[in-house]
Design an enzyme around this catalytic site. Sequence first.
Site, PDB file in Angstrom:
ATOM      1  N   SER A   1      -1.570  -4.546   5.396  1.00  0.00           N
ATOM      2  CA  SER A   1      -0.469  -5.691   5.506  1.00  0.00           C
ATOM      3  C   SER A   1      -0.527  -6.690   6.549  1.00  0.00           C
ATOM      4  O   SER A   1       0.225  -7.723   6.248  1.00  0.00           O
ATOM      5  CB  SER A   1       1.054  -5.086   5.648  1.00  0.00           C
ATOM      6  OG  SER A   1       0.541  -4.364   4.813  1.00  0.00           O
TER       7      SER A   1
ATOM      8  N   HIS B   1      -3.932  -7.299  -1.009  1.00  0.00           N
ATOM      9  CA  HIS B   1      -3.564  -6.305  -0.238  1.00  0.00           C
ATOM     10  C   HIS B   1      -2.039  -5.892  -1.593  1.00  0.00           C
ATOM     11  O   HIS B   1      -2.211  -6.655  -2.869  1.00  0.00           O
ATOM     12  CB  HIS B   1      -2.828  -7.380   0.694  1.00  0.00           C
ATOM     13  CG  HIS B   1      -1.330  -6.837   0.491  1.00  0.00           C
ATOM     14  ND1 HIS B   1      -0.154  -7.842   0.743  1.00  0.00           N
ATOM     15  CD2 HIS B   1      -0.874  -6.212   1.408  1.00  0.00           C
ATOM     16  CE1 HIS B   1       0.642  -7.393   1.203  1.00  0.00           C
ATOM     17  NE2 HIS B   1       0.028  -6.261   1.718  1.00  0.00           N
TER      18      HIS B   1
ATOM     19  N   GLU C   1      -3.149  -9.585  -4.182  1.00  0.00           N
ATOM     20  CA  GLU C   1      -3.472 -10.731  -2.523  1.00  0.00           C
ATOM     21  C   GLU C   1      -5.066 -10.507  -2.402  1.00  0.00           C
ATOM     22  O   GLU C   1      -5.440  -9.355  -1.783  1.00  0.00           O
ATOM     23  CB  GLU C   1      -2.535 -11.614  -1.407  1.00  0.00           C
ATOM     24  CG  GLU C   1      -1.346 -11.584  -1.813  1.00  0.00           C
ATOM     25  CD  GLU C   1       0.025 -11.527  -0.115  1.00  0.00           C
ATOM     26  OE1 GLU C   1       0.340 -12.438  -0.208  1.00  0.00           O
ATOM     27  OE2 GLU C   1      -0.197 -10.387  -0.072  1.00  0.00           O
TER      28      GLU C   1
ATOM     29  N   ASN D   1       3.721 -11.536   3.210  1.00  0.00           N
ATOM     30  CA  ASN D   1       4.674 -10.874   4.148  1.00  0.00           C
ATOM     31  C   ASN D   1       4.682 -11.695   5.042  1.00  0.00           C
ATOM     32  O   ASN D   1       6.201 -11.454   6.011  1.00  0.00           O
ATOM     33  CB  ASN D   1       3.809  -9.899   4.427  1.00  0.00           C
ATOM     34  CG  ASN D   1       3.596  -7.878   3.911  1.00  0.00           C
ATOM     35  OD1 ASN D   1       5.076  -8.002   3.254  1.00  0.00           O
ATOM     36  ND2 ASN D   1       2.919  -7.623   4.433  1.00  0.00           N
TER      37      ASN D   1
HETATM   38  N1  LIG Z   1       4.169   1.378   2.464  1.00  0.00           N
HETATM   39  C1  LIG Z   1       3.935  -0.505   1.810  1.00  0.00           C
HETATM   40  O1  LIG Z   1       4.815  -0.914   1.012  1.00  0.00           O
HETATM   41  C2  LIG Z   1       2.555  -0.786   2.034  1.00  0.00           C
HETATM   42  C3  LIG Z   1       2.037  -2.552   1.084  1.00  0.00           C
HETATM   43  C4  LIG Z   1       1.456  -2.589   0.890  1.00  0.00           C
HETATM   44  C5  LIG Z   1       0.089  -3.012   2.193  1.00  0.00           C
HETATM   45  N2  LIG Z   1       0.585  -1.415   3.144  1.00  0.00           N
HETATM   46  C6  LIG Z   1      -0.807  -1.280   3.783  1.00  0.00           C
HETATM   47  O2  LIG Z   1      -1.181   0.322   3.445  1.00  0.00           O
HETATM   48  C7  LIG Z   1      -2.109   0.197   4.679  1.00  0.00           C
HETATM   49  C8  LIG Z   1      -1.566   2.411   4.606  1.00  0.00           C
HETATM   50  O3  LIG Z   1      -0.089   2.027   4.104  1.00  0.00           O
HETATM   51  P1  LIG Z   1       0.912   3.476   3.817  1.00  0.00           P
HETATM   52  O4  LIG Z   1       2.245   2.847   3.645  1.00  0.00           O
HETATM   53  O5  LIG Z   1       0.335   4.183   2.663  1.00  0.00           O
HETATM   54  O6  LIG Z   1       0.363   4.026   4.502  1.00  0.00           O
HETATM   55  P2  LIG Z   1       0.872   5.724   4.603  1.00  0.00           P
HETATM   56  O7  LIG Z   1       1.661   6.426   6.207  1.00  0.00           O
HETATM   57  O8  LIG Z   1       1.633   6.156   3.988  1.00  0.00           O
HETATM   58  O9  LIG Z   1      -0.907   6.488   4.358  1.00  0.00           O
HETATM   59  C9  LIG Z   1      -1.385   6.342   5.163  1.00  0.00           C
HETATM   60  C10 LIG Z   1      -2.630   7.400   4.689  1.00  0.00           C
HETATM   61  O10 LIG Z   1      -3.193   7.426   5.867  1.00  0.00           O
HETATM   62  C11 LIG Z   1      -4.690   8.791   5.928  1.00  0.00           C
HETATM   63  N3  LIG Z   1      -5.109   8.680   7.174  1.00  0.00           N
HETATM   64  C12 LIG Z   1      -4.907   7.721   7.976  1.00  0.00           C
HETATM   65  N4  LIG Z   1      -6.192   7.756   9.518  1.00  0.00           N
HETATM   66  C13 LIG Z   1      -7.112   7.547   8.062  1.00  0.00           C
HETATM   67  C14 LIG Z   1      -8.649   7.824   8.250  1.00  0.00           C
HETATM   68  N5  LIG Z   1      -9.345   7.839   9.541  1.00  0.00           N
HETATM   69  N6  LIG Z   1      -9.158   8.051   7.292  1.00  0.00           N
HETATM   70  C15 LIG Z   1      -9.014   9.051   6.166  1.00  0.00           C
HETATM   71  N7  LIG Z   1      -7.236   9.318   5.903  1.00  0.00           N
HETATM   72  C16 LIG Z   1      -6.195   8.583   7.172  1.00  0.00           C
HETATM   73  C17 LIG Z   1      -3.019   9.583   6.304  1.00  0.00           C
HETATM   74  O11 LIG Z   1      -3.393  10.785   6.755  1.00  0.00           O
HETATM   75  C18 LIG Z   1      -1.923   8.857   5.427  1.00  0.00           C
HETATM   76  O12 LIG Z   1      -2.432   9.940   4.282  1.00  0.00           O
HETATM   77  C19 LIG Z   1      -1.484   0.174   5.758  1.00  0.00           C
HETATM   78  O13 LIG Z   1      -2.816  -0.524   6.664  1.00  0.00           O
HETATM   79  C20 LIG Z   1      -0.644  -0.297   5.304  1.00  0.00           C
HETATM   80  O14 LIG Z   1      -0.435  -1.665   6.136  1.00  0.00           O
HETATM   81  C21 LIG Z   1       1.296  -0.424   3.279  1.00  0.00           C
END
Ligand SMILES: NC(=O)c1ccc[n+]([C@@H]2O[C@H](COP(=O)([O-])OP(=O)(O)OC[C@H]3O[C@@H](n4cnc5c(N)ncnc54)[C@H](O)[C@@H]3O)[C@@H](O)[C@H]2O)c1
Length: 295
Positions: free
Chosen positions: A129, A150, A162, A201
């Site tokens: 993000s 994204h 994006e 964002n």
């Molecule tokens: N949550 C949102 O609304 C949103 C929106 C757009 C982008 N993002 C981005 O997406 C990404 C993930 O966010 P999220 O909200 O899904 O996070 P989350 O915390 O819900 O999930 C992350 C997952 O990654 C796993 N993980 C961590 N290290 C790992 C590794 N080395 N190998 C494999 N799995 C691993 C964790 O066990 C967890 O299940 C981030 O970069 C975030 O900024 C999030």
Amino acid sequence: MKFLVPAYSNGMSNQTLGVIGSGTMGMGIAEVGARGGWSVIIVDTEQPALERARAAIANSITRAVSSGKLDAVVEEVMARVTFTQKLTDLAPCPVVIEAIREDLADKVAVFRELDEILDENAVIATNTSSIPVAKLAAATSHPGRLLGLHFFNPVPVMKLVELIPSLLTDLDAADRAEAFARDVLGKDVIRAKDQAGFVVNAILVPYLLSAIRSLDNGVAFRDDIDDGLVGGCGMPMGPLRLCDLIGLDTMLLVAESLYSEHLDPSFVAPALLRRHVDAGWLGRKSGRGFYDYSA
Ligand SMILES: NC(=O)c1ccc[n+]([C@@H]2O[C@H](COP(=O)([O-])OP(=O)(O)OC[C@H]3O[C@@H](n4cnc5c(N)ncnc54)[C@H](O)[C@@H]3O)[C@@H](O)[C@H]2O)c1
């Protein structure tokens, strides 16, 4: 009509999408990949996270089929998704999307491992993000194939993606990623400059943080802030509820990353956000955030 044999396949006929991280975003990305007709391999280091993703994807597909939004057989779509803890299982994938926690070092470590695993023509997208894509790409041995895709939460519902090519991204890789997002995942794609926060964002996060700041400063009660923005501005969801949906830990990491890039006070994380994360109140995913989801 979806391209089940993509024009950009680099001679690789394998239509398998790799997704790394099976949390909030990874499970949604895996779902749209499987709904788009591709096989999907989803990797997470935590087995319970994979089990949660399996149940959530099955639920979401079942809801889409029973509401008439998806014309498919649930079991057939689910059969296209493989859940694993081994990153090496992604070796055959021509497209891999990374969606692990928002941490530069963790993401770089994963991309370095992928250097050894993937075909050199594979495209790697990060769902970060807020981390500049060039920072991630520069740490890999094939920076030209890495770019940002994204997605928005919830991924099966939100149409936008994006696409962020970094200074190092090959134009061809960006075009292939755009075709994949549009034709297989059914997304609308906008291109954005490689700056922390990209387009959406960079505008949205100061708004969300200011809602938390208003709550912290006692400007209004939680429900009044959310009702105000829904009723007064036509927002589909109040900002505090949206923060809970995004995940408060993710909000904090994103705010810190945006602040470190722009040094703009509108990106400073309010103390109340930090206290929620300290308390383990991470929003919907932990059962409690600004709202209580335990019921
Ligand atoms: N949550 C949102 O609304 C949103 C929106 C757009 C982008 N993002 C981005 O997406 C990404 C993930 O966010 P999220 O909200 O899904 O996070 P989350 O915390 O819900 O999930 C992350 C997952 O990654 C796993 N993980 C961590 N290290 C790992 C590794 N080395 N190998 C494999 N799995 C691993 C964790 O066990 C967890 O299940 C981030 O970069 C975030 O900024 C999030």
